[in-house]
Design an enzyme around this catalytic site. Structure first.
Site, PDB file in Angstrom:
ATOM      1  N   SER A 182       0.583  -0.979   0.016  1.00  0.00           N
ATOM      2  CA  SER A 182       0.281  -0.251   0.223  1.00  0.00           C
ATOM      3  C   SER A 182       1.449   1.429   0.286  1.00  0.00           C
ATOM      4  O   SER A 182       1.697   1.831  -1.322  1.00  0.00           O
ATOM      5  CB  SER A 182      -0.636  -0.252   1.395  1.00  0.00           C
ATOM      6  N   ASP A 216      -1.856   6.506  -3.011  1.00  0.00           N
ATOM      7  CA  ASP A 216      -1.344   5.753  -2.449  1.00  0.00           C
ATOM      8  C   ASP A 216      -0.626   5.054  -3.224  1.00  0.00           C
ATOM      9  O   ASP A 216      -0.942   4.792  -4.544  1.00  0.00           O
ATOM     10  CB  ASP A 216      -1.815   5.583  -1.010  1.00  0.00           C
ATOM     11  N   ASP A 246      -0.897   1.595  -4.119  1.00  0.00           N
ATOM     12  CA  ASP A 246      -1.948   0.443  -4.606  1.00  0.00           C
ATOM     13  C   ASP A 246      -3.609   1.228  -5.017  1.00  0.00           C
ATOM     14  O   ASP A 246      -4.139   0.493  -5.807  1.00  0.00           O
ATOM     15  CB  ASP A 246      -1.798  -0.204  -4.137  1.00  0.00           C
ATOM     16  N   ASP A 282      -5.585   2.595  -3.666  1.00  0.00           N
ATOM     17  CA  ASP A 282      -7.323   2.220  -2.897  1.00  0.00           C
ATOM     18  C   ASP A 282      -7.224   3.644  -2.480  1.00  0.00           C
ATOM     19  O   ASP A 282      -8.701   4.315  -3.111  1.00  0.00           O
ATOM     20  CB  ASP A 282      -7.402   1.270  -2.834  1.00  0.00           C
TER      21      ASP A 282
END
Ligand code: MG
Length: 448
Positions: free
Chosen positions: A95, A238, A240, A242
């Site tokens: 992440s 960010d 990844d 999401d």
């Protein structure tokens, strides 16, 4: 208590997160879901390719079939799970953590992340080493699936109307943080009619442009670029993709609770119904939901809890204060692309500056602190705290202890990963928030 699983999957530096570890944990996940088709994706981290081979070996060894999406945003993988009727998914990502980290996010057949509690089951299989081993003549295959990005974008094109954005052709600065947002954002925003300037839109797993977490400190360059280019909005994802964070046309950083509150306003204008959020979310979201005829449903802090409850309640929208918003009409994971296009669409439709939309969201002030507390004392402290504050306000013990007063609240939570207790207070003025924090901090210090 879980040893490895956090609120959504497992993360660690490579000394802990070895290929051997990834292989065994993926094999345990394959056993947990009893085989079937598993979608695999990874973010842009340098260790992603190495871990990909390990994860594939682990999944195949437990009898799964692997459909490899390659490098994709997490929301793309979550979206494809339903579309391809997969039994589950694995995303190799840490992440927003630093580049030397990596991790695994496991996803179930509904496109919902595996929570800490479900992770316990996977850990038990991992620790016992008792994974089904596929027979030599019954091993499944790996297939590549190169169209996932395009299919995810297609779903976004169908969900969000282009005409308002096309008409205004806003100038936007996109900061992809050298992460997988680069694979979708520049193309999609141009297609929607935006005048696009990109920052850090080259995939680079060493994250040379900025740290992956979209904090005010990490987005200084974006804020300056928005002002210098006289842009209408800045958008940052960010690692990844999401989560998403916005910068207004004056270069101001918009905190995730404000953009979530605006998202709630947008969603409830389309359909009335439940809004799912965590017990740590600002009352700004509650106020907007109440005003627009929605009802607030609280869950514990963590993306998978939001997704699961959103599915159960057929919620209109779900989200948390850090910039992660779920639009269940498309899929059940947080999706930074839908959030940004929806907000952009609203801005263009209203023909107003972004800052004036944000100014309509009620303002609250917060104050927070953390206190050291041994792991084995945490539950006792929470229990004593609950007894001590009985009768002081409305008490919610879903995740820690939250006390709601008329227009302010305080929450005490135990950190899941560190020997810490966290206290957070929110009120209509900074002075009131600081006072609340001081009062309850003293109380918790005594209890510890
Ligand atoms: Mg993320």
């Amino acid at each position: 208590m879980t040893k490895y699983f956090g609120t959504y999957g497992i993360r660690g530096k490579l000394d802990m997160f070895t290929p051997e570890f990834a292989l065994r944990m993926s094999s345990a996940f394959g056993e947990h879901i009893k085989g079937g088709k598993v979608l695999l994706g990874r973010d842009a981290r340098l260790s992603g390719e190495m871990l990909e081979h390990a994860v594939i070996a682990g999944l195949l060894s437990s009898g799964c079939k692997v459909t490899n999406l390659g490098m994709v945003p997490l929301p793309t993988l979550e979206f494809e799970i339903k579309k391809l009727s997969a039994a589950g998914g694995v995303m190799i990502t840490a992440s927003h953590n630093p580049p030397e980290w990596n991790g695994l996010k496991f996803v179930d057949k509904n496109g919902i992340g595996v929570s800490r509690e479900e992770g316990e089951g996977i850990e038990r299989i991992f620790e016992s080493g008792k994974c089904r081993k596929a027979e030599w003549n019954n091993l499944k295959k790996v297939e590549d699936y190169p169209t996932a990005l395009e299919e995810h974008m297609d779903a976004l094109r169908k969900t969000i109307e282009r005409r308002h954005i096309l008409k205004e052709s806003p100038r936007v600065v996109l900061d992809c943080g050298n992460g997988v947002a680069s694979l979708i954002a520049p193309k999609l925003f141009k297609e929607f009619g935006c005048r696009v300037t990109t920052l850090n839109a080259q995939l680079d797993g060493s994250f040379p442009g900025r740290n992956s977490e979209p904090t005010p400190q990490n987005l200084q360059e974006l804020m300056k670029a928005v002002v210098a280019l006289k842009a209408d909005m800045g958008i940052a994802w960010d690692g990844d993709a999401d989560r998403v964070i916005f910068i207004d046309e004056k270069g101001g950083y918009i905190y995730g609770d404000k953009s979530f509150a605006l998202s709630v306003d947008i969603a409830l204008r389309q359909r009335k119904g439940p809004v799912v959020t965590t017990v740590a979310t600002s009352n700004a979201v509650v106020d907007v939901a109440n005003e627009r005829g929605g009802s607030i449903e609280y869950v514990k802090v963590g993306g998978p809890y939001l997704s699961r409850r959103a599915k159960e309640l057929n919620a209109v929208i779900a989200g948390e204060e850090a910039g992660g918003v779920i639009w269940p009409e498309v899929h059940l994971g947080k999706d930074g692309f839908i959030t940004s296009l929806r907000i952009l669409e609203r801005m263009c439709k209203d023909g107003r500056p972004f800052s004036s939309l944000i100014a309509e969201i009620p303002s609250y002030y917060n104050s927070k602190t953390k206190l050291e507390c041994p792991a084995d004392r945490k539950q006792a402290v929470l229990k004593k705290f609950r007894e001590r504050v009985r009768g002081e306000g409305r008490i919610n013990c879903m995740d820690g202890v939250r006390i709601d007063f008329d227009d302010s609240w305080v929450i005490l939570r135990a950190s899941g990963t560190e020997n810490l207790m966290r206290i957070f207070a929110e009120a209509r003025s900074q002075k009131k928030a600081d006072e609340l924090l001081r009062k309850y901090k003293r109380m918790v210090e005594q209890l510890i």
